[in-house]
Design a protein around this motif. Structure first.
Motif, PDB file in Angstrom:
ATOM      1  N   THR A 126       0.825  -1.204   0.000  1.00 35.46           N
ATOM      2  CA  THR A 126       0.000   0.000   0.000  1.00 35.46           C
ATOM      3  C   THR A 126       0.860   1.255   0.000  1.00 35.46           C
ATOM      4  O   THR A 126       0.645   2.189  -0.793  1.00 35.46           O
ATOM      5  CB  THR A 126      -0.937  -0.001   1.219  1.00 35.46           C
ATOM      6  N   ALA A 127       1.869   1.279   0.888  1.00 36.89           N
ATOM      7  CA  ALA A 127       2.767   2.434   0.940  1.00 36.89           C
ATOM      8  C   ALA A 127       3.574   2.563  -0.353  1.00 36.89           C
ATOM      9  O   ALA A 127       3.776   3.680  -0.860  1.00 36.89           O
ATOM     10  CB  ALA A 127       3.696   2.320   2.138  1.00 36.89           C
ATOM     11  N   PHE A 128       4.013   1.444  -0.886  1.00 41.25           N
ATOM     12  CA  PHE A 128       4.822   1.475  -2.103  1.00 41.25           C
ATOM     13  C   PHE A 128       4.026   2.045  -3.273  1.00 41.25           C
ATOM     14  O   PHE A 128       4.540   2.885  -4.040  1.00 41.25           O
ATOM     15  CB  PHE A 128       5.315   0.064  -2.429  1.00 41.25           C
ATOM     16  N   LYS A 129       2.787   1.613  -3.402  1.00 45.09           N
ATOM     17  CA  LYS A 129       1.958   2.113  -4.508  1.00 45.09           C
ATOM     18  C   LYS A 129       1.674   3.606  -4.365  1.00 45.09           C
ATOM     19  O   LYS A 129       1.719   4.350  -5.355  1.00 45.09           O
ATOM     20  CB  LYS A 129       0.657   1.317  -4.575  1.00 45.09           C
ATOM     21  N   GLN A 130       1.388   4.054  -3.141  1.00 40.43           N
ATOM     22  CA  GLN A 130       1.129   5.473  -2.941  1.00 40.43           C
ATOM     23  C   GLN A 130       2.369   6.312  -3.200  1.00 40.43           C
ATOM     24  O   GLN A 130       2.289   7.374  -3.846  1.00 40.43           O
ATOM     25  CB  GLN A 130       0.621   5.698  -1.519  1.00 40.43           C
ATOM     26  N   ILE A 131       3.515   5.854  -2.714  1.00 34.99           N
ATOM     27  CA  ILE A 131       4.748   6.613  -2.932  1.00 34.99           C
ATOM     28  C   ILE A 131       5.125   6.628  -4.404  1.00 34.99           C
ATOM     29  O   ILE A 131       5.570   7.647  -4.949  1.00 34.99           O
ATOM     30  CB  ILE A 131       5.881   6.018  -2.070  1.00 34.99           C
ATOM     31  N   ASP A 132       4.939   5.495  -5.085  1.00 38.52           N
ATOM     32  CA  ASP A 132       5.274   5.439  -6.512  1.00 38.52           C
ATOM     33  C   ASP A 132       4.378   6.375  -7.316  1.00 38.52           C
ATOM     34  O   ASP A 132       4.859   7.083  -8.226  1.00 38.52           O
ATOM     35  CB  ASP A 132       5.126   4.000  -6.996  1.00 38.52           C
ATOM     36  N   ALA A 133       3.087   6.414  -6.995  1.00 34.85           N
ATOM     37  CA  ALA A 133       2.177   7.316  -7.706  1.00 34.85           C
ATOM     38  C   ALA A 133       2.519   8.775  -7.425  1.00 34.85           C
ATOM     39  O   ALA A 133       2.520   9.624  -8.343  1.00 34.85           O
ATOM     40  CB  ALA A 133       0.733   7.021  -7.298  1.00 34.85           C
ATOM     41  N   ALA A 134       2.826   9.100  -6.157  1.00 35.50           N
ATOM     42  CA  ALA A 134       3.196  10.482  -5.828  1.00 35.50           C
ATOM     43  C   ALA A 134       4.524  10.867  -6.460  1.00 35.50           C
ATOM     44  O   ALA A 134       4.716  12.023  -6.875  1.00 35.50           O
ATOM     45  CB  ALA A 134       3.259  10.648  -4.316  1.00 35.50           C
ATOM     46  N   LEU A 135       5.453   9.908  -6.543  1.00 41.23           N
ATOM     47  CA  LEU A 135       6.761  10.195  -7.137  1.00 41.23           C
ATOM     48  C   LEU A 135       6.623  10.616  -8.600  1.00 41.23           C
ATOM     49  O   LEU A 135       7.292  11.567  -9.047  1.00 41.23           O
ATOM     50  CB  LEU A 135       7.655   8.967  -7.014  1.00 41.23           C
ATOM     51  N   LYS A 136       5.787   9.931  -9.337  1.00 39.93           N
ATOM     52  CA  LYS A 136       5.613  10.271 -10.757  1.00 39.93           C
ATOM     53  C   LYS A 136       5.080  11.690 -10.914  1.00 39.93           C
ATOM     54  O   LYS A 136       5.533  12.450 -11.787  1.00 39.93           O
ATOM     55  CB  LYS A 136       4.668   9.267 -11.397  1.00 39.93           C
ATOM     56  N   ILE A 137       4.131  12.075 -10.070  1.00 38.23           N
ATOM     57  CA  ILE A 137       3.544  13.416 -10.169  1.00 38.23           C
ATOM     58  C   ILE A 137       4.550  14.475  -9.740  1.00 38.23           C
ATOM     59  O   ILE A 137       4.736  15.504 -10.420  1.00 38.23           O
ATOM     60  CB  ILE A 137       2.265  13.496  -9.311  1.00 38.23           C
ATOM     61  N   ILE A 138       5.237  14.237  -8.623  1.00 37.70           N
ATOM     62  CA  ILE A 138       6.172  15.237  -8.103  1.00 37.70           C
ATOM     63  C   ILE A 138       7.354  15.418  -9.038  1.00 37.70           C
ATOM     64  O   ILE A 138       7.780  16.555  -9.321  1.00 37.70           O
ATOM     65  CB  ILE A 138       6.631  14.838  -6.693  1.00 37.70           C
ATOM     66  N   TYR A 139       7.896  14.323  -9.538  1.00 45.22           N
ATOM     67  CA  TYR A 139       9.050  14.453 -10.443  1.00 45.22           C
ATOM     68  C   TYR A 139       8.652  15.158 -11.729  1.00 45.22           C
ATOM     69  O   TYR A 139       9.426  15.957 -12.280  1.00 45.22           O
ATOM     70  CB  TYR A 139       9.621  13.076 -10.746  1.00 45.22           C
TER      71      TYR A 139
END
Length: 328
Positions: free
Chosen positions: A140-153
């Motif tokens: 759950t944490a991995f999916k949320q961080i991965d999705a946020a990473l794409k947007i932030i980067y």
């Protein structure tokens, strides 16, 4: 003639006695038959139960009296021999007690084994439950961080020339059991092909690392950040992007940045300067609240410097600064 009459009379008397004896024997046999004797009947029944199939054929044949005597003596000799062997055996009288003791020990061991097996089963169930919950939380944490990473980067790398920005993502070596393998972080700056992180420049690595840091913060927010010269490898364009992103997120967390770039000073809300006090031969701290010089608040234009009066006035300000820049 007299002698002849005597002989004939004796013969007739003998005949009569013979007939009477025969009649007596017949009568006795009728009254005392072997078939009706209970002992004979019992023996016959017991003999019928005996299995003679394993008996040698030689022993089943009829023999003479002398041969039967020899055979009887032979079997009697074997019986006496076996009897002596049985009597010569010295049995262990404590074997029964030892057997009972071992039986109890085996029973206790089996009970302990069953108890340990049940405890192991319960522990295995608890372990599987914990492992399942751990994997669920991690994924759950991995999916949320991965999705946020794409947007932030993407937000930190987009520009007028590259409106789509770059792309960054996380990947697992083992998706089913993430704790057995590692994790890979890949970033592709705008207009560049895919390559390993080791082949990126210092500024590109810094932007990617800050993007990952902010993505992790989006999942588990921290009260504040302390960044020590994160802009050392960034050019003015990337410094401006980092400043703008921090200002956008200033309502979510407090960020303390140690920097030597003027661009951070201009876009911060408070300044903290560290200098050397020659008179006291020690360090001295100067603070300045730049929100009072913001154009939107109707005050004076922001300046890049300030006196001790402004610093003292800023110290008395009750407002908690969101973006603080310190310079050594």
């Amino acid at each position: 003639e007299a002698e002849g009459s005597q002989v004939s009379s004796s013969r007739s008397s003998r005949r009569d006695s013979t007939q009477s004896a025969t009649q007596d024997s017949t009568a006795s046999s009728q009254h005392f038959s072997q078939r009706e004797d209970s002992k004979v009947v019992k023996d016959r029944k017991e003999a019928g139960k005996v299995d003679f199939s394993t008996m040698d054929e030689d022993l089943k044949m009829r023999r003479s009296a002398s041969e039967e005597d020899k055979l009887r003596k032979k079997f009697e000799g074997k019986i006496s021999k076996f009897t002596q062997e049985i009597e010569g055996i010295a049995p262990n009288m404590k074997a029964s007690d030892a057997f009972n003791t071992m039986t109890e020990m085996v029973k206790e061991t089996v009970d302990d084994f069953n108890t340990a097996k049940e405890e192991g089963r319960k522990a295995n169930e608890v372990f599987n439950k914990v492992r399942k919950a751990r994997s669920h939380k991690f994924n759950t944490a991995f999916k949320q961080i991965d999705a946020a990473l794409k947007i932030i980067y993407t937000d930190m790398t987009k520009s007028s020339k590259h409106p789509l920005g770059g792309n960054a993502y996380l990947s697992l070596d083992d998706a089913d059991e993430p704790y057995r393998g590692g994790m890979k972080f890949n970033a592709m700056p705008p207009m560049k092909r895919f390559r390993d992180m080791e082949q990126l420049s210092g500024g590109e690595k810094t932007v990617a690392a800050l993007s990952l840091l902010f993505a992790i913060h989006s999942h588990r927010p921290a009260p504040f950040f302390i960044m020590d010269e994160v802009d050392a490898a960034l050019d003015n364009v990337n410094v401006l992007k980092v400043c703008n992103y921090i200002r956008q997120r200033s309502d979510d967390f407090q960020c303390i940045v140690i920097s030597l770039k003027d661009m951070f000073y201009e876009r911060s809300e408070s300044l903290i300067g560290i200098c050397r006090d020659v008179s006291s031969n020690s360090s001295r701290t100067l603070t300045l609240d730049l929100t009072k010089f913001d154009r939107k608040s109707g005050g004076q234009k922001r300046s890049r410097g300030g006196g001790e009066d402004a610093a003292a006035e800023a110290d008395n300000s009750p407002k908690m600064p969101r973006v603080i820049v310190g310079a050594e």
